[in-house]
Write an enzyme that holds these catalytic residues in place. Structure first.
Site, short mmCIF file in Angstrom:
data_model
loop_
_atom_site.label_atom_id
_atom_site.label_comp_id
_atom_site.label_asym_id
_atom_site.label_seq_id
_atom_site.Cartn_x
_atom_site.Cartn_y
_atom_site.Cartn_z
N HIS A 183 -3.90 -1.87 -6.42
CA HIS A 183 -3.07 -0.73 -6.78
C HIS A 183 -3.94 0.39 -7.34
O HIS A 183 -4.51 0.26 -8.42
CB HIS A 183 -2.01 -1.14 -7.81
CG HIS A 183 -1.09 -2.21 -7.31
ND1 HIS A 183 -0.13 -2.82 -8.10
CD2 HIS A 183 -0.96 -2.78 -6.08
CE1 HIS A 183 0.53 -3.72 -7.39
NE2 HIS A 183 0.04 -3.71 -6.16
N GLN A 226 2.24 -6.45 -3.15
CA GLN A 226 2.49 -6.52 -1.71
C GLN A 226 3.77 -5.73 -1.37
O GLN A 226 4.06 -4.75 -2.04
CB GLN A 226 2.57 -7.97 -1.22
CG GLN A 226 1.27 -8.75 -1.32
CD GLN A 226 1.07 -9.43 -2.65
OE1 GLN A 226 1.96 -10.10 -3.16
NE2 GLN A 226 -0.10 -9.28 -3.22
N ASP A 253 0.80 -1.23 0.00
CA ASP A 253 0.00 0.00 0.00
C ASP A 253 0.83 1.28 0.00
O ASP A 253 0.34 2.34 0.38
CB ASP A 253 -0.96 0.03 1.20
CG ASP A 253 -1.93 -1.13 1.21
OD1 ASP A 253 -2.75 -1.22 0.27
OD2 ASP A 253 -1.86 -1.98 2.13
N ALA A 271 -3.87 -8.17 -5.25
CA ALA A 271 -3.26 -6.85 -5.33
C ALA A 271 -4.35 -5.77 -5.41
O ALA A 271 -5.45 -6.02 -5.90
CB ALA A 271 -2.35 -6.76 -6.56
#
Length: 401
Positions: free
Chosen positions: A44, A212, A14, A42
């Site tokens: 993003h 990650q 993050d 994920a």
């Protein structure tokens, strides 16, 4: 910026990999974004200048700019989740290629993952509940684990999916329905061999987008609160030995879910727009910038060539924010140890990592400072120059140094 670049989060995830990749793609001349670890778990976030927002999972974060995505052999591909993401993006399948050797995540992997995590109760590891770890674990035990190339052979695919169901348990989804869905996936996307990666690398500059963070790495994170994925630069370097290693950090440290977090603080006003509590990961936690853990991440990742620092606008709004340069480890009664470095243990020694995590769970911040210049301070502590500054969520909020 010239040459290939790999974007890796040096924290617990993050840190802003998606927005960094989007900005690198905005500079032009990017042949493709290559995903090299993780899968559909994920998240993003990218926001365009006209206000469009998408949380990328399997498609690369350059998709909104028309940059192709290649899912390499290191990915765990979830065709069902991919279909949902594609629909939200306007079905950009023409921009996607997938390595035939990538593992397939199925409904049985996801169901087994959720049963296992729910069964841990208060001792949850922090799974995203998408079945990625279960897919990796199954593949370690079963050489015939389903892979992307199997969708081109419905009979072989059916056999391998039925084997997954028999081992992991029924979840109420008929095998034939999954065969139909996965076969349709195979008819929609372009499935390629391993040579495709070399081809696109030779055709132009590429951006490797990690998932990650290094502090969640399967071998280097604080076991068992980790991901079943190599989150360092290792996979990217296996595909492309010559690239720029770009490490991404925020001006403050975050962690989504359970596990040690030495610099966590409830006293900081750090609202989060795109992250919050969810039923699988748990709460989104925030704290002071953890220079000790980030130095460890740089070390176990083999070093970085440059840094991208995001959320540089936050310290101005949060006067209590500090950089933590050391830990107090131990107890008052037994006497504290002062750590300014986390010494890496032997590679693939999960017992060591679990013991290390237990010590960090009881550690507290030591020396704390508030720098006049956050970029210079973080650069000095992590031993790498700052290549990219990010002062907000948009590409226009960023600048190259």
């Amino acid at each position: 910026m010239t040459g290939h670049v790999a974007v890796v989060d040096l924290g617990y995830g993050d840190a802003g990999k998606g927005t960094v990749v989007d900005h690198l793609c905005s500079l032009g001349d990017v042949r493709a974004v290559l995903r090299f670890n993780g899968g559909a778990q994920a998240a993003h976030n990218v926001i365009t200048e006209d206000g469009r927002h998408h949380t990328f999972a399997q498609f690369g974060s350059g998709t909104l700019r028309g940059v192709p995505t290649h899912l390499t052999r290191f990915m765990v591909v979830d065709p069902l989740a991919l279909a949902g993401e594609a629909a939200a993006l306007g079905d950009p399948y023409h921009l996607l290629t997938v390595d035939a050797d990538a593992l397939l995540a199925t409904p049985w992997h996801r169901a087994a993952n959720r049963r296992r995590e729910a069964g841990r109760g208060a001792e949850r590891h922090g799974s995203c509940g998408m079945g990625v770890g279960e897919t990796m674990a199954y593949a370690e035990r079963h050489p015939d684990a389903p892979r992307v190339g199997d969708v081109l052979s419905p009979s072989r695919l059916r056999q391998r999916l039925a084997a997954v169901r028999d081992v992991l348990g029924d979840c109420g989804v008929p095998v034939d329905d999954v065969v139909d869905a996965f076969t349709a996936f195979g008819e929609t996307v372009r499935i390629v061999g391993s040579e495709h990666t070399d081809r696109i690398l030779a055709e132009g500059r590429c951006v490797f987008e990690g998932a990650q963070g290094v502090l969640l790495d399967e071998w280097r994170g604080w076991h068992p609160h980790t991901t079943w994925s190599t989150t360092t630069f290792d996979n990217a370097l296996a595909l492309c030995p010559s690239l720029t290693r770009l490490g991404v950090v925020r001006t403050y440290t975050t962690r989504h879910g359970a596990g040690p977090f030495v610099t966590e603080s409830d006293e900081l006003d750090l609202p989060e727009r795109h992250n919050g509590r969810d039923p699988w990961q748990g709460p989104f936690r925030t704290g002071h910038f953890d220079a000790v853990a980030h130095r460890y991440a740089v070390e176990v990742a083999g070093g970085v060539d440059a840094l991208a620092i995001t959320h540089l606008d936050v310290p101005e709004r949060c006067p209590g924010l500090r950089i933590v340069d050391s830990y107090r480890v131990g107890s008052h009664r037994a006497g504290y140890e002062i750590w300014d470095r986390i010494e890496p243990g032997p590679f693939r020694d999960l017992e060591h990592q679990e013991a290390l995590g237990a010590r960090l769970a009881a550690a507290r911040p030591g020396r704390m400072t508030r720098p006049a210049d956050w970029c210079d301070a973080i650069s000095a502590r992590l031993g790498a120059p700052v290549m990219l500054e990010s002062w907000g969520p948009l590409s226009s909020d960023k600048k190259l140094r």
